[in-house]
Scaffold this active site. Structure first.
Site, PDB file in Angstrom:
ATOM      1  N   GLY A  51       9.346  10.128  -8.444  1.00  0.00           N
ATOM      2  CA  GLY A  51       8.349  10.457  -9.383  1.00  0.00           C
ATOM      3  C   GLY A  51       9.175  10.701 -10.629  1.00  0.00           C
ATOM      4  N   MET A 175      12.946   6.153  -2.559  1.00  0.00           N
ATOM      5  CA  MET A 175      12.219   7.103  -1.404  1.00  0.00           C
ATOM      6  C   MET A 175      12.106   5.979  -0.245  1.00  0.00           C
ATOM      7  SD  MET A 175      15.544  10.018  -1.848  1.00  0.00           S
ATOM      8  CE  MET A 175      15.889   7.789  -2.298  1.00  0.00           C
ATOM      9  N   THR A 262       4.863   8.845  -0.066  1.00  0.00           N
ATOM     10  CA  THR A 262       3.934   8.295  -1.422  1.00  0.00           C
ATOM     11  C   THR A 262       5.171  10.334  -2.159  1.00  0.00           C
ATOM     12  OG1 THR A 262       2.330   9.973  -0.629  1.00  0.00           O
ATOM     13  CG2 THR A 262       2.097   7.690  -0.283  1.00  0.00           C
ATOM     14  N   HIS A 265       5.079  15.263  -3.975  1.00  0.00           N
ATOM     15  CA  HIS A 265       5.977  16.359  -4.314  1.00  0.00           C
ATOM     16  C   HIS A 265       5.389  16.054  -5.778  1.00  0.00           C
ATOM     17  CE1 HIS A 265       8.702  13.079  -5.472  1.00  0.00           C
ATOM     18  NE2 HIS A 265       9.355  13.544  -6.908  1.00  0.00           N
ATOM     19  N   CYS A 408      26.614   5.553   5.948  1.00  0.00           N
ATOM     20  CA  CYS A 408      26.083   5.968   7.425  1.00  0.00           C
ATOM     21  C   CYS A 408      26.384   7.435   7.821  1.00  0.00           C
ATOM     22  CB  CYS A 408      27.450   5.510   8.327  1.00  0.00           C
ATOM     23  SG  CYS A 408      29.012   5.788   8.216  1.00  0.00           S
ATOM     24  N   GLY A 490      13.053  16.201  -3.627  1.00  0.00           N
ATOM     25  CA  GLY A 490      12.123  16.121  -3.173  1.00  0.00           C
ATOM     26  C   GLY A 490      10.714  16.940  -2.661  1.00  0.00           C
TER      27      GLY A 490
END
Length: 552
Positions: A51, A175, A262, A265, A408, A490
């Site tokens: 965003g 993301m 999507t 948030h 990782c 997030g």
């Protein structure tokens, strides 16, 4: 936003510094790496991902940060407040070179409305998680966590095998763009819906998505063909999931796994309401914010009703941490939380082991340095079969974005081991320049987010954010190179607090001591957090690995 369309930012590479030490140089390169056009979503506006997640408050602040880092001595610390550099303090060599606090608001005022007012006045910046903390590495940054989630879903629901299974999702931003490739790595077919054609194109160019369908029927025909052949392929479809999910229900299509990434948030800038393109949504937003928000919330409600309907038809449905359920509930979908979040569903057992997203970046800019570290990781952890498989697939399929990097998931004990090994590689000249080690704020002991990482904690302590604050303090005390404390990443304003650390392996003895301290203490916070909440696995890990809890 007052963007700077002409300015292109890229991280310097090679082994020559412009700063007074490699620690400062690392921060200098990483903030610029965050804004590399191949990484950042809207670099002209300093927006990295998520965003409006930014690397600096404005271009003046960005330039001042770079100047300050060039001047910074080896015993000084730069302070950054919501993307604006504030001052330099004399500290000591083992102190962080940069301390950052981004987007933090007193709880009563922690709303998007209040944040947006401050943002308009130039007093605030949304740092997301790794945008404002300068350790975003492009979509690879989230891909292994997504892979771990899909693999665990396969273990729990499909006998450990996702071959011939279909994952349906939406959102191909910074993301969400990890989902198609992670699904393919896990053996599944993926149908990913995205409203923004430029994002689809970006994922196609970086090999994160295999194909683009012309329309829904074409997408379904491709999915049918590939699942029948047991082939793992990902297909992107341009559209709005609030519309598409109901069209799929009408066509009697039910996926095996269903989720969403999507930008829910951020209902104002992130989520595009049904019936709008990216361009028409921008005009609508500028003309009438209130009406735009209502349209966005209505679309989210419709989107979640579709997800609930598919869940009832047998799709294994989970929230991927973007707060879509909470938005839909606010818009009148009372049972929006009838499907779980991905952390309680799939990730919490990993958190109990102090496991989380360990990432590293080659400051040299040479992809071969990552090849050297990949090979060293294989030698260090030959028993970790999932890790070896991941490294093989990552080498084959993941295109580096900006400075070459790898991620990782490593547990308590393993992170320190890897950090010391990287430092040794630098000391021996096996890599061409120092290595930066960091992580997402989504980690085992660094975040409080009741609708995501700390959803449904065993003892009901979902909203306790002391742990995130302690994590930032602990990493500062241990000597991380830069430490960040953020709010709202997030899931948006008012819903999360979280901390991050980045540490540089420059091949020195001093770095080795710092690495051992930081990379032991940081995941220890995850073991402490989960042990305190009553998880037996965390208790067992603490006992087995010598984590000094006072409650064993």
């Amino acid at each position: 936003m007052g963007g700077n369309m002409s300015r292109v930012v890229k991280a310097p590479t090679g082994n020559k510094m412009v700063c007074k030490g490699w620690l400062q140089e690392a921060a200098y390169r990483m903030i610029q790496n965050n804004l590399d056009p191949v990484i950042a979503e809207h670099p002209e506006n300093l927006v990295v991902y998520g965003g409006i997640g930014k690397a600096a408050r404005n271009w003046e602040s960005f330039d001042k940060i770079l100047e300050a880092l060039k001047e910074l001595e080896n015993d000084e610390t730069l302070l950054v407040q919501s993307g604006k550099p504030i001052g330099i303090l004399k500290t000591h060599e083992d102190a962080p070179r940069v301390l950052l606090a981004n987007s933090n608001l007193v709880p009563k005022w922690a709303t998007w409305e209040h944040f947006n007012e401050l943002d308009k006045k130039g007093l605030m910046m949304y740092g997301q998680m790794t945008a404002g903390s300068w350790i975003y590495i492009g979509t690879q940054g989230i891909i292994q966590g997504t892979y771990e989630s899909f693999v665990e879903a396969g273990r729990q629901h499909f006998g450990g095998n996702l071959t011939g299974r279909v994952i349906l999702t939406a959102g191909l931003g910074g993301m969400g763009g990890a989902q198609p490739l992670a699904g393919v790595f896990a053996g599944a077919c993926v149908l990913a819906v995205e409203i923004d054609p430029t994002r689809i194109q970006k994922r196609l160019e970086t090999k994160y998505v295999d194909e683009v369908a012309t329309d829904l029927d074409d997408a379904l025909a491709r999915i049918k063909k590939y699942t029948a052949a047991g082939e793992a392929k990902s297909i992107a479809l341009q559209g709005n999931m609030a519309t598409v999910i109901h069209q799929l229900i009408e066509k009697n299509f039910t996926p095996d796994l269903l989720t969403d990434q999507t930008s829910a948030h951020d209902p104002l800038v992130g989520y595009i309401p049904e019936g709008y393109t990216v361009e028409t949504a921008k005009t609508f937003r500028e003309q009438d914010q209130k009406a735009y928000l209502k349209a966005a919330y209505d679309s989210m409600a419709k989107h979640v009703r579709g997800m609930l309907a598919m869940k009832d038809r047998g799709a294994v449905t989970f929230d991927y941490g973007n707060n879509l359920r909470a938005r839909a509930q606010e818009a009148g979908v009372e049972n929006a939380f009838d499907y779980p979040g991905f952390v309680p569903a799939f990730i919490r057992p990993l958190f109990c082991k102090g496991s989380g997203p360990f990432r590293w970046v080659a400051l040299s800019g040479d992809p071969n340095d990552i090849k050297v570290t990949d090979d060293a990781m294989r030698k260090l952890f030959p028993h970790k079969k999932d890790l070896l498989r991941w490294l093989d697939m990552a080498e084959e399929r993941i295109a580096f974005q900006g400075l070459p990097a790898r991620i990782c998931w490593l547990e308590y004990g393993e992170r320190a081991k890897a950090g010391l090994m990287f430092n040794q590689l630098v000391a021996e000249g096996k890599v061409k320049a120092p290595i930066v080690i960091g992580r997402d704020h989504l980690d085992c002991g660094s975040v409080a987010s009741p609708n995501r990482e700390t959803e449904a904690m065993k003892d009901g302590s979902d909203a306790v954010s002391d742990w995130a604050l302690l994590n930032a303090l602990v990493n500062t005390a241990c000597g991380a190179t830069w430490v960040s404390l953020h709010h709202g990443g997030g899931v948006g304003m008012g819903y999360s607090q979280h901390a991050g650390q980045v540490i540089v392996a420059d091949g020195t003895e001093k770095a080795a001591r710092r690495l051992e301290r930081v990379l032991t203490a940081d995941p220890a916070m995850g073991v402490f957090r989960h042990l305190d909440a009553g998880y037996e696995l965390a208790h067992d890990i603490a006992k087995e690995r010598g984590v000094r809890s006072l409650w064993l």
